[in-house]
Scaffold this motif. Structure first.
Motif, PDB file in Angstrom:
ATOM      1  N   LEU A   5      24.312 -31.158  -0.895  1.00 28.42           N
ATOM      2  CA  LEU A   5      23.403 -32.293  -0.942  1.00 28.42           C
ATOM      3  C   LEU A   5      22.325 -31.993  -1.958  1.00 28.42           C
ATOM      4  N   SER A   6      22.667 -31.972  -3.223  1.00 33.27           N
ATOM      5  CA  SER A   6      21.698 -31.679  -4.265  1.00 33.27           C
ATOM      6  C   SER A   6      21.994 -32.538  -5.471  1.00 33.27           C
ATOM      7  N   SER A   7      21.039 -32.578  -6.400  1.00 31.42           N
ATOM      8  CA  SER A   7      21.170 -33.430  -7.568  1.00 31.42           C
ATOM      9  C   SER A   7      21.589 -32.590  -8.762  1.00 31.42           C
ATOM     10  N   CYS A   8      22.647 -32.988  -9.430  1.00 26.86           N
ATOM     11  CA  CYS A   8      23.119 -32.254 -10.599  1.00 26.86           C
ATOM     12  C   CYS A   8      23.464 -33.257 -11.689  1.00 26.86           C
ATOM     13  N   ASN A 180      23.703 -34.311   6.966  1.00 25.13           N
ATOM     14  CA  ASN A 180      24.846 -33.409   6.813  1.00 25.13           C
ATOM     15  C   ASN A 180      26.053 -33.902   7.613  1.00 25.13           C
ATOM     16  N   ALA A 181      25.784 -34.460   8.788  1.00 27.81           N
ATOM     17  CA  ALA A 181      26.877 -35.035   9.578  1.00 27.81           C
ATOM     18  C   ALA A 181      27.459 -36.258   8.863  1.00 27.81           C
ATOM     19  N   TYR A 182      26.600 -37.038   8.243  1.00 22.43           N
ATOM     20  CA  TYR A 182      27.026 -38.231   7.495  1.00 22.43           C
ATOM     21  C   TYR A 182      27.976 -37.852   6.366  1.00 22.43           C
ATOM     22  N   HIS A 183      27.675 -36.741   5.676  1.00 24.04           N
ATOM     23  CA  HIS A 183      28.515 -36.289   4.569  1.00 24.04           C
ATOM     24  C   HIS A 183      29.612 -35.319   5.016  1.00 24.04           C
ATOM     25  N   ARG A 184      29.631 -34.992   6.307  1.00 22.89           N
ATOM     26  CA  ARG A 184      30.629 -34.082   6.866  1.00 22.89           C
ATOM     27  C   ARG A 184      30.587 -32.721   6.177  1.00 22.89           C
ATOM     28  N   VAL A 216      23.701 -40.527  -2.083  1.00 22.42           N
ATOM     29  CA  VAL A 216      23.446 -39.210  -1.506  1.00 22.42           C
ATOM     30  C   VAL A 216      22.644 -39.338  -0.215  1.00 22.42           C
ATOM     31  N   VAL A 217      21.537 -40.067  -0.279  1.00 22.49           N
ATOM     32  CA  VAL A 217      20.680 -40.261   0.895  1.00 22.49           C
ATOM     33  C   VAL A 217      20.611 -41.757   1.202  1.00 22.49           C
ATOM     34  N   HIS A 244      20.308 -42.063  -6.587  1.00 26.41           N
ATOM     35  CA  HIS A 244      19.583 -40.910  -6.058  1.00 26.41           C
ATOM     36  C   HIS A 244      18.693 -40.276  -7.121  1.00 26.41           C
ATOM     37  N   GLN A 245      19.143 -40.300  -8.362  1.00 25.23           N
ATOM     38  CA  GLN A 245      18.413 -39.620  -9.422  1.00 25.23           C
ATOM     39  C   GLN A 245      17.936 -40.552 -10.528  1.00 25.23           C
ATOM     40  N   ASP A 246      18.695 -41.570 -10.820  1.00 23.45           N
ATOM     41  CA  ASP A 246      18.376 -42.439 -11.947  1.00 23.45           C
ATOM     42  C   ASP A 246      17.557 -43.659 -11.518  1.00 23.45           C
TER      43      ASP A 246
END
Length: 267
Positions: A5-8, A180-184, A216-217, A244-246
């Protein structure tokens, strides 16, 4: 399965976050606490005025869903870009532990950008760092702004401080258990969870920005966080045309002008 769960995203060499900060007149400060060497970039003009404190996201914590990065320094540094756009006199940008770190001089355990990213040790270290920038003699007020995982750090700091004037979160991970459960992906039992202290900040004016196109979120994270505060009249969310980032930097100065004063219960 790992917590991814991070931005890249890609940034060219001449856009390195540290170069952006220094070329914009920010001063680099290195602070040691709890075994971490923490990096900050600051622009302080009047320590009698409030200070806007930006907290970076998780950075380049993961290379893929299953491969942990060897260096969590953000490539895009969205939190830093927003800080550089802030026109107020006092701006402090706080990187997260192990970001902008010289690993040859100061080793840093990768658990602090994975399952321990919101651990008590991390939050306490960042609280000590924040203290070093606040003029307590003058009772300087702090406005906290947290991006992504930095939003969780901002909430956890606000819950233990008495000088927070306002809180803004951007695409905030305000409930890592749910997310985290949402993204498994794997849970983070060694990390504190922002939503667990939501009630402690119910009297702080706060605005939680969510991206309409954020994959992401999801926006329900902010809504769940606000609901957890009970009958608080100080918290609100706002949807923004962004991922999420842009999209955040282009709108940030306008978003900064939005405020959420606490409403009296009888109004």
């Amino acid at each position: 399965m790992s917590s991814f769960l991070s931005s890249c995203s890609v940034m060219t060499a001449n856009q390195h976050p540290e170069t952006l900060a220094l070329n914009s007149g920010m001063k680099k400060t290195v602070f040691s606490a709890n075994g971490f060497v923490l990096t900050a970039y600051t622009r302080i003009a009047d320590k009698n005025q409030p200070i806007n404190v930006y907290i970076e996201g998780d950075g380049r914590a993961w290379l893929s869903r299953y491969e942990l990065s060897q260096d969590p320094t953000p490539v895009e540094a969205t939190g830093l870009k927003l800080a550089l756009l802030d026109p107020v006199e006092n701006v402090v940008y706080l990187a997260r532990p192990c970001q902008f770190n010289d690993f040859n001089q100061t080793p840093c355990d990768s658990s602090y950008w994975s399952d321990k990213r919101f651990s008590e040790k991390v939050i306490d270290a960042m609280n000590q760092e924040l203290d070093s920038f606040v003029n307590k003699t003058q009772g300087q007020a702090v406005n906290l702004i947290g991006y992504s995982g930095g939003a969780a750090v901002a909430v956890l700091l606000a819950a233990r401080r008495h000088d927070i004037k306002s809180l803004r979160t951007i695409a905030g991970n305000l409930d890592h258990v749910y997310l985290n459960a949402y993204h498994r992906v794997n849970a983070m039992p060694n990390s504190l969870n922002a939503i667990d202290v939501a009630y402690k900040i119910r009297d702080i004016p706060q605005l939680h920005f969510t991206g309409v196109h954020d994959k992401v979120v999801p926006m329900e994270i902010a809504l769940r966080f606000i609901d957890k505060q009970g009958d608080s009249n100080c918290a609100a969310s706002a949807q923004v045309i962004a991922s999420h980032q842009d999209g955040w930097a282009e709108q940030w100065r306008q978003l900064l002008e939005m405020s959420v004063p606490c409403k009296l219960n009888n109004l």
